[in-house]
Design an enzyme around this catalytic site. Sequence first.
Site, short mmCIF file in Angstrom:
data_model
loop_
_atom_site.label_atom_id
_atom_site.label_comp_id
_atom_site.label_asym_id
_atom_site.label_seq_id
_atom_site.Cartn_x
_atom_site.Cartn_y
_atom_site.Cartn_z
N HIS A 169 0.79 -1.29 -0.03
CA HIS A 169 0.03 0.00 -0.15
C HIS A 169 1.01 1.31 -0.20
O HIS A 169 2.03 1.18 0.41
CB HIS A 169 -0.98 0.18 1.32
CG HIS A 169 -2.09 1.04 0.93
ND1 HIS A 169 -2.06 2.18 1.44
CD2 HIS A 169 -3.35 0.63 0.65
CE1 HIS A 169 -3.15 2.79 1.27
NE2 HIS A 169 -3.85 2.01 0.64
N ASP B 91 -8.05 -5.30 -0.61
CA ASP B 91 -8.27 -5.82 -2.01
C ASP B 91 -7.99 -7.45 -2.08
O ASP B 91 -8.20 -8.23 -2.94
CB ASP B 91 -7.58 -5.37 -3.22
CG ASP B 91 -8.20 -4.08 -3.47
OD1 ASP B 91 -7.46 -3.11 -3.72
OD2 ASP B 91 -9.37 -3.67 -3.39
C1 SDX Z 1 -6.03 0.35 -3.34
O1 SDX Z 1 -4.21 4.90 -1.84
C2 SDX Z 1 -5.24 4.14 -1.26
O2 SDX Z 1 -5.81 4.27 -0.36
C3 SDX Z 1 -5.66 2.91 -2.24
C4 SDX Z 1 -6.79 2.18 -1.72
C5 SDX Z 1 -8.05 2.88 -1.76
O3 SDX Z 1 -8.90 2.49 -0.74
O4 SDX Z 1 -8.32 3.77 -2.30
O5 SDX Z 1 -6.29 1.76 -0.46
C6 SDX Z 1 -7.12 1.08 -2.54
O6 SDX Z 1 -5.69 0.82 -4.49
C7 SDX Z 1 -5.07 -0.68 -2.61
C8 SDX Z 1 -3.96 -1.10 -3.39
C9 SDX Z 1 -4.45 -2.23 -4.25
N1 SDX Z 1 -3.19 -2.60 -5.13
C10 SDX Z 1 -2.60 -3.77 -5.00
O7 SDX Z 1 -2.81 -4.58 -4.22
C11 SDX Z 1 -1.86 -3.98 -6.35
C12 SDX Z 1 -0.26 -4.82 -5.71
N2 SDX Z 1 0.28 -3.63 -4.57
C13 SDX Z 1 1.39 -3.01 -5.35
O8 SDX Z 1 1.22 -2.69 -6.79
C14 SDX Z 1 2.06 -1.78 -4.55
O9 SDX Z 1 2.07 -2.40 -3.40
C15 SDX Z 1 1.09 -0.66 -4.48
C16 SDX Z 1 0.82 -0.13 -5.93
C17 SDX Z 1 -0.06 -0.73 -3.98
C18 SDX Z 1 1.96 0.39 -3.90
O10 SDX Z 1 3.25 0.44 -4.55
P1 SDX Z 1 4.34 1.17 -3.95
O11 SDX Z 1 4.03 2.58 -3.75
O12 SDX Z 1 5.57 0.98 -4.83
O13 SDX Z 1 4.85 0.50 -2.60
P2 SDX Z 1 5.98 0.53 -1.95
O14 SDX Z 1 6.82 1.98 -2.11
O15 SDX Z 1 5.51 0.46 -0.47
O16 SDX Z 1 6.89 -0.50 -2.35
C19 SDX Z 1 8.13 -0.77 -1.47
C20 SDX Z 1 8.66 -1.94 -2.18
C21 SDX Z 1 9.03 -1.73 -3.46
O17 SDX Z 1 10.27 -2.33 -4.00
P3 SDX Z 1 11.61 -1.55 -3.98
O18 SDX Z 1 11.54 -0.28 -5.10
O19 SDX Z 1 11.91 -0.85 -2.52
O20 SDX Z 1 12.66 -2.55 -4.37
O21 SDX Z 1 7.78 -3.12 -2.30
C22 SDX Z 1 7.83 -3.53 -3.46
C23 SDX Z 1 7.90 -2.34 -4.47
O22 SDX Z 1 8.34 -2.65 -5.83
N3 SDX Z 1 6.21 -3.76 -3.51
C24 SDX Z 1 5.88 -5.11 -3.81
C25 SDX Z 1 4.32 -5.14 -3.72
N4 SDX Z 1 4.10 -4.20 -3.37
C26 SDX Z 1 5.13 -3.27 -3.31
N5 SDX Z 1 6.35 -6.33 -4.07
C27 SDX Z 1 5.74 -7.36 -4.21
N6 SDX Z 1 4.47 -7.36 -4.14
C28 SDX Z 1 3.62 -6.19 -3.89
N7 SDX Z 1 2.40 -6.42 -3.90
#
Ligand code: SDX
Length: 392
Positions: free
Chosen positions: A270, A327
């Site tokens: 998130h 989700d």
């Molecule tokens: C919603 O904003 C909101 O409030 C949204 C929401 C709402 O109610 O409106 O809560 C609803 O959109 C929830 C999120 C739903 N999306 C997913 O479940 C898709 C899978 N999640 C990822 O795509 C991701 O976690 C995001 C898009 C949600 C967040 O992405 P970020 O901003 O890159 O997350 P982060 O900066 O915390 O990531 C830290 C690290 C990164 O790696 P590094 O660059 O540090 O090496 O963790 C990795 C990311 O690549 N990472 C994941 C991951 N999510 C983040 N690796 C594997 N699996 C994942 N799901």
Amino acid sequence: QTGKFTYDPGFTSTASCESKLTYIDGDAGVLLHRGYPIDQLAEQSNFMEVAYLLLNGELPDRKSLDSFNNTITRHTMVHEQLATFYRGFRRDAHPMAILCGVVGALSAFYHDSTDITDPHQRMIASHRLIAKMPTIAAMAYKYSIGQPFLYPKNDLSYTANFLRMTFGVPAEEYVVDPVVEAAMDRIFILHADHEQNASTSTVRLAGSSGANPFACIAAGIACLWGPAHGGANEAALNMLREIGTPDRISEYIARAKDKDDPFRLMGFGHRVYKNYDPRAKVMQKTANEVLDKLGVDDPIFDVARELEQIALSDPYFVDKKLYPNVDFYSGVILSAIGFPTTMFTVLFALARTVGWVAQWNEMIADPAQKIGRPRQLYTGPTERDYVPVDQR
Ligand code: SDX
């Protein structure tokens, strides 16, 4: 000559805003709507009461709640001409494509509630959007399966009306299962609002230009559709089904950790929560209750719980503070109720319409609000002279 402008380090483009609606503490995993914790609202309130709370700032007394329910009920029917609009879509159109199109067209049907300078018209538009979204969503589903549209019934609750319009048929009376109605209503509450997420920010940015409320909500629907945002609920269940059995989980965990693999665990991580999403906790509990009460033994739920346990004990996810989000479990419940995965984000949009509308009203009512205009840090070439094509 290409170089880069240096930029004034004092210049920051923080696209933030003030709001009284929703408070999130991402590190503590706290979510409050107008000060009330999400788990208390999910367990003790109902979606229409939460809608009233988000719109008006206080929980309603009985008289106000009844009046609000009555107002919303009397806006649930849509203009008959709107039904014709659906027939322009292919039958296999994704319901989110239909939702985007139909909601974007609403200002053509309800142009008597598009003047945003008139508080009365803003209120009518708000009630119309909240009331008609279930009807529009149900019609999108019915159109996709080739079944006739059902009209709303005024003697049903908001959520029961939606379930009947979705799963009922003219040939026989549809009896709403109270277990399903309670679960659906709770899922709507869990999706109602979430501070300045991508789609809410889209609605605010569109609204800041003075666009009509129907167009603003259509913009929010378009943004929500993305798999990184609201589209994650559909992607999460598709992922769980692709994994299929617990023995295949480790393969997907490895892919999620592989920097060279674009695969992400859907329903995990998130932008704000670096702790367990409080909505996911309620969602997992609800999944347990609904599957038990409906007598559904879905192996996908076992895969989801096993995956969560493995991920939460894996240093990669622990170090990056990646937890299940809203989700991750929602699809297990929606599937048990009978929705196809293509309807999952439509349901998210239906519920989030309450938050979008409340956030839009809060912004429009602020006399100091100006058009949104995020700035940038320019990293392109510095100024240079044009060169005629034969000299290049
Ligand atoms: C919603 O904003 C909101 O409030 C949204 C929401 C709402 O109610 O409106 O809560 C609803 O959109 C929830 C999120 C739903 N999306 C997913 O479940 C898709 C899978 N999640 C990822 O795509 C991701 O976690 C995001 C898009 C949600 C967040 O992405 P970020 O901003 O890159 O997350 P982060 O900066 O915390 O990531 C830290 C690290 C990164 O790696 P590094 O660059 O540090 O090496 O963790 C990795 C990311 O690549 N990472 C994941 C991951 N999510 C983040 N690796 C594997 N699996 C994942 N799901």
